[in-house]
Design a protein around this motif. Structure first.
Motif, PDB file in Angstrom:
ATOM      1  N   LYS B 166      14.996   8.444 -34.019  1.00  0.00           N
ATOM      2  CA  LYS B 166      15.883   9.396 -33.451  1.00  0.00           C
ATOM      3  C   LYS B 166      16.455   8.800 -32.105  1.00  0.00           C
ATOM      4  O   LYS B 166      15.458   8.228 -31.496  1.00  0.00           O
ATOM      5  CB  LYS B 166      15.383  10.904 -33.178  1.00  0.00           C
ATOM      6  CG  LYS B 166      16.301  11.818 -32.665  1.00  0.00           C
ATOM      7  CD  LYS B 166      15.517  13.065 -32.220  1.00  0.00           C
ATOM      8  CE  LYS B 166      16.578  14.266 -31.866  1.00  0.00           C
ATOM      9  NZ  LYS B 166      15.871  15.303 -31.589  1.00  0.00           N
ATOM     10  N   THR B 167      17.937   8.794 -31.796  1.00  0.00           N
ATOM     11  CA  THR B 167      18.305   8.617 -30.620  1.00  0.00           C
ATOM     12  C   THR B 167      18.746   9.747 -29.840  1.00  0.00           C
ATOM     13  O   THR B 167      19.295  10.677 -30.426  1.00  0.00           O
ATOM     14  CB  THR B 167      19.554   7.304 -30.679  1.00  0.00           C
ATOM     15  OG1 THR B 167      20.816   8.041 -31.059  1.00  0.00           O
ATOM     16  CG2 THR B 167      19.095   6.208 -31.845  1.00  0.00           C
ATOM     17  N   ALA B 170      25.004  11.428 -26.160  1.00  0.00           N
ATOM     18  CA  ALA B 170      26.330  11.926 -26.704  1.00  0.00           C
ATOM     19  C   ALA B 170      26.737  11.595 -28.259  1.00  0.00           C
ATOM     20  O   ALA B 170      27.186  12.334 -28.803  1.00  0.00           O
ATOM     21  CB  ALA B 170      27.543  11.486 -26.111  1.00  0.00           C
ATOM     22  N   ARG B 171      26.127  10.407 -28.795  1.00  0.00           N
ATOM     23  CA  ARG B 171      26.205  10.006 -29.939  1.00  0.00           C
ATOM     24  C   ARG B 171      24.824   9.959 -30.671  1.00  0.00           C
ATOM     25  O   ARG B 171      24.567   9.360 -31.591  1.00  0.00           O
ATOM     26  CB  ARG B 171      26.798   8.696 -29.996  1.00  0.00           C
ATOM     27  CG  ARG B 171      28.298   8.785 -29.942  1.00  0.00           C
ATOM     28  CD  ARG B 171      28.899   7.335 -30.049  1.00  0.00           C
ATOM     29  NE  ARG B 171      30.319   7.526 -30.415  1.00  0.00           N
ATOM     30  CZ  ARG B 171      30.842   6.513 -30.631  1.00  0.00           C
ATOM     31  NH1 ARG B 171      30.574   5.265 -30.947  1.00  0.00           N
ATOM     32  NH2 ARG B 171      32.426   6.904 -31.174  1.00  0.00           N
ATOM     33  N   GLY B 172      24.053  10.959 -30.316  1.00  0.00           N
ATOM     34  CA  GLY B 172      22.649  10.939 -30.930  1.00  0.00           C
ATOM     35  C   GLY B 172      22.514  11.033 -32.290  1.00  0.00           C
ATOM     36  O   GLY B 172      23.402  11.645 -33.052  1.00  0.00           O
ATOM     37  N   LEU B 173      21.877  10.467 -32.992  1.00  0.00           N
ATOM     38  CA  LEU B 173      21.846  10.261 -34.277  1.00  0.00           C
ATOM     39  C   LEU B 173      20.154   9.928 -34.845  1.00  0.00           C
ATOM     40  O   LEU B 173      19.401   9.580 -33.929  1.00  0.00           O
ATOM     41  CB  LEU B 173      22.638   9.266 -34.978  1.00  0.00           C
ATOM     42  CG  LEU B 173      22.795   7.886 -34.567  1.00  0.00           C
ATOM     43  CD1 LEU B 173      21.867   7.068 -35.064  1.00  0.00           C
ATOM     44  CD2 LEU B 173      24.148   7.292 -34.943  1.00  0.00           C
ATOM     45  N   ASP B 193      22.018  -3.894 -35.310  1.00  0.00           N
ATOM     46  CA  ASP B 193      23.090  -4.841 -34.979  1.00  0.00           C
ATOM     47  C   ASP B 193      24.004  -4.119 -33.788  1.00  0.00           C
ATOM     48  O   ASP B 193      23.875  -2.884 -33.570  1.00  0.00           O
ATOM     49  CB  ASP B 193      23.787  -5.551 -36.167  1.00  0.00           C
ATOM     50  CG  ASP B 193      24.406  -4.497 -36.763  1.00  0.00           C
ATOM     51  OD1 ASP B 193      24.692  -3.428 -36.444  1.00  0.00           O
ATOM     52  OD2 ASP B 193      24.719  -5.022 -38.042  1.00  0.00           O
ATOM     53  N   ASP B 195      27.283  -3.052 -34.499  1.00  0.00           N
ATOM     54  CA  ASP B 195      27.784  -1.665 -34.981  1.00  0.00           C
ATOM     55  C   ASP B 195      26.888  -0.565 -34.797  1.00  0.00           C
ATOM     56  O   ASP B 195      27.271   0.513 -34.704  1.00  0.00           O
ATOM     57  CB  ASP B 195      27.977  -2.026 -36.524  1.00  0.00           C
ATOM     58  CG  ASP B 195      29.126  -3.142 -36.719  1.00  0.00           C
ATOM     59  OD1 ASP B 195      30.038  -3.269 -35.944  1.00  0.00           O
ATOM     60  OD2 ASP B 195      29.258  -3.705 -37.930  1.00  0.00           O
ATOM     61  N   GLU B 196      25.747  -0.880 -35.208  1.00  0.00           N
ATOM     62  CA  GLU B 196      24.601   0.306 -35.094  1.00  0.00           C
ATOM     63  C   GLU B 196      24.407   0.802 -33.528  1.00  0.00           C
ATOM     64  O   GLU B 196      24.190   2.075 -33.428  1.00  0.00           O
ATOM     65  CB  GLU B 196      23.154  -0.174 -35.904  1.00  0.00           C
ATOM     66  CG  GLU B 196      23.379  -0.422 -37.201  1.00  0.00           C
ATOM     67  CD  GLU B 196      22.286  -1.015 -38.029  1.00  0.00           C
ATOM     68  OE1 GLU B 196      21.858  -0.297 -39.061  1.00  0.00           O
ATOM     69  OE2 GLU B 196      21.686  -2.013 -37.432  1.00  0.00           O
ATOM     70  N   ASN B 198      26.532   0.513 -31.111  1.00  0.00           N
ATOM     71  CA  ASN B 198      27.664   1.086 -30.705  1.00  0.00           C
ATOM     72  C   ASN B 198      27.932   2.643 -31.405  1.00  0.00           C
ATOM     73  O   ASN B 198      28.302   3.362 -30.570  1.00  0.00           O
ATOM     74  CB  ASN B 198      29.082   0.342 -31.024  1.00  0.00           C
ATOM     75  CG  ASN B 198      29.013  -0.935 -30.244  1.00  0.00           C
ATOM     76  OD1 ASN B 198      28.549  -1.093 -29.038  1.00  0.00           O
ATOM     77  ND2 ASN B 198      29.766  -1.834 -30.378  1.00  0.00           N
ATOM     78  N   ALA B 199      27.353   2.844 -32.490  1.00  0.00           N
ATOM     79  CA  ALA B 199      27.739   4.169 -33.493  1.00  0.00           C
ATOM     80  C   ALA B 199      26.812   5.054 -32.430  1.00  0.00           C
ATOM     81  O   ALA B 199      27.050   6.205 -32.388  1.00  0.00           O
ATOM     82  CB  ALA B 199      27.349   3.973 -34.696  1.00  0.00           C
ATOM     83  N   TYR B 201      25.665   4.518 -29.306  1.00  0.00           N
ATOM     84  CA  TYR B 201      26.055   4.368 -27.693  1.00  0.00           C
ATOM     85  C   TYR B 201      24.702   3.870 -27.330  1.00  0.00           C
ATOM     86  O   TYR B 201      24.216   4.294 -26.180  1.00  0.00           O
ATOM     87  CB  TYR B 201      26.254   5.569 -27.245  1.00  0.00           C
ATOM     88  CG  TYR B 201      27.397   5.671 -26.023  1.00  0.00           C
ATOM     89  CD1 TYR B 201      28.418   4.593 -26.153  1.00  0.00           C
ATOM     90  CD2 TYR B 201      27.507   6.311 -24.712  1.00  0.00           C
ATOM     91  CE1 TYR B 201      29.440   4.489 -25.090  1.00  0.00           C
ATOM     92  CE2 TYR B 201      28.380   6.233 -23.955  1.00  0.00           C
ATOM     93  CZ  TYR B 201      29.209   5.070 -23.930  1.00  0.00           C
ATOM     94  OH  TYR B 201      30.320   5.137 -23.032  1.00  0.00           O
TER      95      TYR B 201
END
Lengths: 211, 211
Positions: B166-167, B170-173, B193, B195-196, B198-199, B201
């Motif tokens: 878990k991150t 604001a863009r926790g996923l 990488d 992309d991952e 940045n998604a 943050y």
């Protein structure tokens, strides 16, 4: 179990099965590339007061469309050309970029819900007839889900709820706390940007599920 | 409860608390940009048989380093210049790109664990002394977590387990089913990488948590 109970049970099971098969619990994905919503004033400034904008295509959200016209974004560290303008015109110009765009342009744009522009990033927009340097208005759009009220009822959520949404596949992940927006003008769709799509290996019209 | 039991209980609670406070349940993030692992043969082909490669810097994983030398990646639709070469040399050349790199190059690279190159994407590599067109070897590296055996014991996992991570923010996923690799040669780190990153943050040295 009498006959009525049996019929009710079978109906429930079949309805549930049909629901699953028809994708009724799925949310389609729409991936946003960088784009600009211009104010009427900035449309005139960048393209000239007499310019007649042309609609390029309708977007999936009712009443929203893309213009044929494009602008150039200029930041302290880089330039992004051919950035699409979406319509209709807004009260205030809003530029939506990705994290990777922000790095390229050299601007530190915050993650914000659409319309929340106070103290967001500054950027210069250049069109064929002029330019404007926005003191603020550049954001990284927070991922969100558009729902028609009927969808919201079906999913048991309401406007401004935050829900967790799961993607499948080799890069399956869960987007936590996604904002739900409900309106008669909306069509069911999850909006994410290209960084977020690539991280999950999603394409337009792929589906995600509420956790 | 006698005195020994009480001491044991307090010790346990304090140890647990210290663990949390010291970030012992956190995994640091390392973000991989596109890079190339060259075979000895391809090093000679691209840079000349007599070229002496220079180490630019050590990487966080023990024994891994970046060379000063860079190559150009050429695909059917685009070019990526100045792509870093990592060492030491491998048995087979492996190119690691992101989804967005694949779109720019025009290659359809699969998501794979490192070393699993069979029927992966073709790409041309160009160096100052020559070029080579790899029939396969270009992948999008599957996100993964390096752990030392001591970390694995602490987290209660083993080599090749898959865990959810878990991150926050604001863009926790949640990255689902991340591969765990355990080795004496590894240092605790989650590899994703750009992309991952940045998604979600995320920046280098941010921390994530096992769910």
């Amino acid at each position: 179990m009498d006959q009525d109970q049996l019929v009710a049970l079978i109906t429930e099971v079949v309805a549930k099965q049909l629901c699953v098969n028809s994708g009724a619990d799925k949310i389609p994905v729409a991936i946003s590339n960088r784009h600009v919503h211009l104010s009427q004033e900035d449309m005139s400034r960048l393209f000239g007061a007499n310019h007649r904008f042309k609609v390029f295509k309708n977007l999936s959200q009712p009443g929203q469309f893309a213009y044929e016209e494009k602008v150039t974004l200029v930041g302290p560290k880089g330039v992004l050309e051919n950035v699409r303008i979406l319509g209709p015109a807004r009260t205030k110009t809003q530029v939506e970029i990705s994290v990777s765009d922000g790095i390229k342009l050299g601007v530190n744009a915050p993650i914000r819900d659409s319309g929340e522009l106070a103290q967001s990033a500054s950027l210069t927009l250049v069109g064929p007839a002029g330019s404007t340097t926005l003191p603020e208005g550049t954001i990284i759009a927070a991922r969100h889900i558009h729902m028609h009220p009927e969808d919201a009822t079906r999913f048991g959520v309401k406007d401004k709820d935050r829900i967790n949404v799961k993607t499948l596949g080799a890069r399956g992940l869960v987007y936590n706390e996604m904002l739900v927006r409900v309106s008669d003008n909306y069509k069911l769709e999850m909006h994410i940007d290209i960084d977020e799509a690539n991280a999950a290996y999603l394409n337009n019209n792929d589906s995600v599920e509420i956790v």
